[in-house]
Design a protein around this motif. Structure first.
Motif, PDB file in Angstrom:
ATOM      1  N   UNK A   1      32.922  42.274  42.466  1.00 18.17           N
ATOM      2  CA  UNK A   1      33.714  41.346  41.249  1.00 18.17           C
ATOM      3  C   UNK A   1      34.893  40.869  41.424  1.00 18.17           C
ATOM      4  N   UNK A   2      35.825  41.883  41.713  1.00 16.21           N
ATOM      5  CA  UNK A   2      37.435  40.599  42.088  1.00 16.21           C
ATOM      6  C   UNK A   2      36.841  39.811  43.362  1.00 16.21           C
ATOM      7  N   UNK A   3      35.870  39.102  44.449  1.00 22.54           N
ATOM      8  CA  UNK A   3      35.254  37.860  44.616  1.00 22.54           C
ATOM      9  C   UNK A   3      35.581  36.867  44.168  1.00 22.54           C
ATOM     10  N   UNK A   4      34.170  37.029  42.610  1.00 20.54           N
ATOM     11  CA  UNK A   4      33.584  36.405  41.875  1.00 20.54           C
ATOM     12  C   UNK A   4      34.981  35.457  41.029  1.00 20.54           C
ATOM     13  N   UNK A   5      36.118  35.879  41.306  1.00 23.30           N
ATOM     14  CA  UNK A   5      37.352  35.632  40.296  1.00 23.30           C
ATOM     15  C   UNK A   5      38.739  35.383  40.836  1.00 23.30           C
ATOM     16  N   UNK A   6      38.288  34.965  42.735  1.00 22.79           N
ATOM     17  CA  UNK A   6      39.493  34.282  43.182  1.00 22.79           C
ATOM     18  C   UNK A   6      39.924  33.297  42.198  1.00 22.79           C
ATOM     19  N   UNK A   7      41.563  33.369  41.752  1.00 16.86           N
ATOM     20  CA  UNK A   7      42.425  32.385  41.290  1.00 16.86           C
ATOM     21  C   UNK A   7      42.458  33.103  39.677  1.00 16.86           C
ATOM     22  N   UNK A   8      41.631  33.362  39.345  1.00 12.49           N
ATOM     23  CA  UNK A   8      42.305  34.073  37.830  1.00 12.49           C
ATOM     24  C   UNK A   8      43.679  34.886  37.570  1.00 12.49           C
ATOM     25  N   UNK A  10      44.033  36.431  34.852  1.00 16.31           N
ATOM     26  CA  UNK A  10      44.678  38.151  33.855  1.00 16.31           C
ATOM     27  C   UNK A  10      43.622  39.495  35.295  1.00 16.31           C
ATOM     28  N   UNK A  11      44.016  40.229  34.767  1.00 22.60           N
ATOM     29  CA  UNK A  11      43.562  41.929  35.726  1.00 22.60           C
ATOM     30  C   UNK A  11      42.687  41.801  35.580  1.00 22.60           C
ATOM     31  N   UNK A  12      41.380  40.352  36.416  1.00 29.68           N
ATOM     32  CA  UNK A  12      39.658  41.083  35.767  1.00 29.68           C
ATOM     33  C   UNK A  12      39.103  41.722  36.269  1.00 29.68           C
ATOM     34  N   UNK A  13      39.674  42.705  36.935  1.00 26.09           N
ATOM     35  CA  UNK A  13      38.912  44.158  37.527  1.00 26.09           C
ATOM     36  C   UNK A  13      38.869  45.280  36.152  1.00 26.09           C
ATOM     37  N   UNK A  14      40.292  45.068  35.890  1.00 29.50           N
ATOM     38  CA  UNK A  14      40.570  46.786  35.275  1.00 29.50           C
ATOM     39  C   UNK A  14      39.536  45.908  33.720  1.00 29.50           C
ATOM     40  N   UNK A  15      39.801  45.227  33.060  1.00 26.91           N
ATOM     41  CA  UNK A  15      39.096  44.510  31.818  1.00 26.91           C
ATOM     42  C   UNK A  15      37.939  44.030  31.935  1.00 26.91           C
ATOM     43  N   UNK A  16      36.747  43.453  32.799  1.00 25.11           N
ATOM     44  CA  UNK A  16      35.720  43.294  32.808  1.00 25.11           C
ATOM     45  C   UNK A  16      34.711  44.531  33.134  1.00 25.11           C
ATOM     46  N   UNK A  17      35.572  45.268  34.817  1.00 23.69           N
ATOM     47  CA  UNK A  17      34.519  46.584  34.821  1.00 23.69           C
ATOM     48  C   UNK A  17      33.380  46.538  34.465  1.00 23.69           C
ATOM     49  N   UNK A  18      34.484  47.367  32.973  1.00 20.19           N
ATOM     50  CA  UNK A  18      32.893  48.529  32.468  1.00 20.19           C
ATOM     51  C   UNK A  18      32.086  47.242  31.796  1.00 20.19           C
ATOM     52  N   UNK A  19      32.112  46.587  31.950  1.00 17.61           N
ATOM     53  CA  UNK A  19      31.051  45.305  30.910  1.00 17.61           C
ATOM     54  C   UNK A  19      30.428  44.959  31.912  1.00 17.61           C
ATOM     55  N   UNK A  20      30.250  45.348  33.475  1.00 19.52           N
ATOM     56  CA  UNK A  20      29.822  45.050  34.535  1.00 19.52           C
ATOM     57  C   UNK A  20      28.647  46.276  34.343  1.00 19.52           C
ATOM     58  N   UNK A  21      29.576  47.606  34.153  1.00 16.23           N
ATOM     59  CA  UNK A  21      29.227  49.408  33.937  1.00 16.23           C
ATOM     60  C   UNK A  21      27.713  48.763  33.435  1.00 16.23           C
ATOM     61  N   UNK A  22      28.182  48.539  32.418  1.00  4.70           N
ATOM     62  CA  UNK A  22      26.934  48.047  31.366  1.00  4.70           C
ATOM     63  C   UNK A  22      26.035  47.395  31.066  1.00  4.70           C
TER      64      UNK A  22
END
Length: 86
Positions: A1-8, A10-22
């Motif tokens: 996921x972090x590779x998909x969001x280079x340049x953002x 926000x702390x993307x990994x923490x906020x969206x990892x749960x979404x991807x898991x579901x």
């Protein structure tokens, strides 16, 4: 996921990892939350999370539902966490 969001910013990994898991990486890659994050529209990306409220075609945000209330509760929690950093 972090590779998909280079340049953002926000702390993307923490906020969206749960979404991807579901919902899965395919949904993440094609979805509006990722698209808005990459465009720098962080608050809109948080609001996009609320679009994912269906399970087997049923709207889980329906008040008083006992069928999939957990799906909606989880989305509300994700949205609140996301908006807390805006």
């Amino acid at each position: 996921i972090s590779a998909c969001l280079v340049g953002s910013e926000m702390c993307i990994r923490d906020r969206y990892m749960d979404f991807v898991g579901q919902y899965g990486i395919g949904t993440w890659l094609k979805g509006s939350p990722r698209r808005d994050l990459l465009a720098g529209n962080y608050a809109q990306a948080c609001n996009d999370l609320l679009k994912y409220k269906y399970a087997a075609g049923f709207d889980c945000s329906t008040p008083g539902n006992k069928r999939c209330a957990g799906v909606w509760a989880r989305q509300l929690k994700r949205h609140a966490k996301c908006m807390s950093v805006q």
